[in-house]
Scaffold this active site. Structure first.
Site, short mmCIF file in Angstrom:
data_model
loop_
_atom_site.label_atom_id
_atom_site.label_comp_id
_atom_site.label_asym_id
_atom_site.label_seq_id
_atom_site.Cartn_x
_atom_site.Cartn_y
_atom_site.Cartn_z
N ARG A 12 0.81 -1.38 0.00
CA ARG A 12 0.09 -0.07 0.11
C ARG A 12 1.08 1.35 -0.02
O ARG A 12 0.65 2.24 -0.59
CB ARG A 12 -0.84 -0.16 1.24
N THR A 13 1.77 1.47 0.89
CA THR A 13 2.42 2.52 1.07
C THR A 13 3.04 3.01 -0.20
O THR A 13 3.17 3.96 -0.85
CB THR A 13 3.77 2.43 2.12
N ARG A 50 11.67 3.68 2.81
CA ARG A 50 11.48 2.83 3.86
C ARG A 50 12.57 2.08 3.97
O ARG A 50 13.21 1.60 3.14
CB ARG A 50 10.20 1.98 3.35
N HIS A 85 6.14 6.42 11.24
CA HIS A 85 5.49 6.19 9.76
C HIS A 85 4.58 7.28 9.82
O HIS A 85 3.25 7.15 9.62
CB HIS A 85 4.70 4.71 9.84
N LYS A 134 25.67 -4.44 -2.85
CA LYS A 134 27.18 -4.52 -3.19
C LYS A 134 28.01 -3.79 -2.17
O LYS A 134 28.99 -3.45 -1.84
CB LYS A 134 27.75 -3.81 -4.31
#
Ligand code: NCD
Length: 310
Positions: free
Chosen positions: A57-58, A107, A135, A86
């Site tokens: 969703r986000t 995120r 959040h 890497k």
């Protein structure tokens, strides 16, 4: 103060007036989010998304929001295929994204990653979840959902249920609800209580907070039941998770004794905390909540990128 050019790392970065401004703008975005009207408010802008943890969703709602307003997106959705594999540092990745895009949505599994990224970036950074930290854009859509249902946030009795220890959505939401004068009822397994610093902060704000671990009692006078998933991925020890897994579940029998106007919310994904039978009741607000992520993020992107509400 204008949101133009600002980072959004913690919900505490926004004043009550600024939160109200986003919510007001988001209501005007609903027809655009539904495809009934079109807008080119962010024409020519480029949003860079970097998701170092799973998201449905986000990420999709940020991308949908940007594209509905005419902006475009580039994204790292799969860490395994980026140079992070890497050994590239978050600082370097962020600096590069800031050079490519006009704003960054990040995120990351580490608490504090949003602040670090904001230091590395000369473009606005929106924290879309940093470990068990914050959040904030989720909180804005949570507030929008409650406001749409009740016309106010002040005086609402909101039960925060579940993993209050690791749940970043709750850490952000509890602050905002306190600022708006909602009453908080904390209900969680004993090992998953709100972290002491978050709890102390609520006390400093003078918030009305009670604890009620017995679910039927917690639900009885509630206006909002905000259910969360146990954040399995944050547990260091499988055995600790096993002790609390499945310890609460919302079903129609429980909701029988609730106020008729009670809304059940959940940031989603749900993992058994809400029985599917609840979906067909007027209490279920979680899919509306997920939709409102689009207009709320449209408003947020618009205010941050242009200073204007669409
Ligand atoms: C939440 C998250 O990622 O913190 N999901 C979301 O953003 N809608 C909640 C969760 O994963 O349980």
């Amino acid at each position: 103060m204008s949101l133009k050019g600002r980072d959004l790392i913690s919900i505490r970065d926004l004043s009550r007036e600024e939160i109200e401004e986003v919510l007001k703008a988001s209501r005007r975005m609903i027809p655009i989010a539904q495809g009934e009207r079109s807008s080119r408010a962010l024409d020519g802008r480029l949003l860079a998304l970097a998701f170092f943890e799973p998201s449905t969703r986000t990420r999709l709602s940020f991308e949908t929001a940007a594209q509905r307003l005419g902006a475009r997106c580039v994204s790292i959705a799969d860490v395994a295929s980026s140079s992070v594999r890497k050994g590239e540092s978050l600082y370097d990745t962020t600096r590069m994204l800031a050079a490519y895009g006009d704003a960054i949505v990040l995120r990351h599994p580490n608490e504090g990653a949003g602040r670090l990224a904001a230091l590395a970036s000369d473009k606005p950074v929106i924290n879309a979840g940093d470990g068990a930290g914050q959040h904030p854009s989720q909180t804005l859509l949570d507030l929008a959902t409650m406001h749409e249902a009740f016309g106010t946030l002040t005086g609402l009795r909101v039960v925060l249920l579940g993993d209050l220890k690791y749940g970043r959505t709750v850490h952000s939401l509890a602050h905002a609800l306190a600022v708006f004068g909602a009453e908080l009822v904390l209900s969680s397994p004993a090992s998953l209580k709100l972290p002491p610093d978050v709890r102390d902060h609520l006390d400093q704000l003078g918030a009305k907070v009670v604890e009620e671990d017995e679910l039927p009692k917690a639900v009885k006078d509630a206006d909002v039941l905000y259910v969360t998933r146990i954040q399995k991925e944050r547990f260091g020890d499988e055995a600790e998770y096993a002790k609390v897994a499945g310890s609460y579940r919302i079903d129609n029998a429980l909701l029988n004794s609730a106020k008729s106007r009670l809304i059940v919310m959940h940031p989603l994904p749900r993992a058994g905390e809400i029985a599917p039978e609840v979906d067909a009741t007027p209490h279920a607000a979680y899919f509306r909540q997920a939709f409102l992520g689009v207009p709320v993020r449209m408003a947020l992107l618009s205010l941050i990128l242009t200073g204007k509400a669409g």
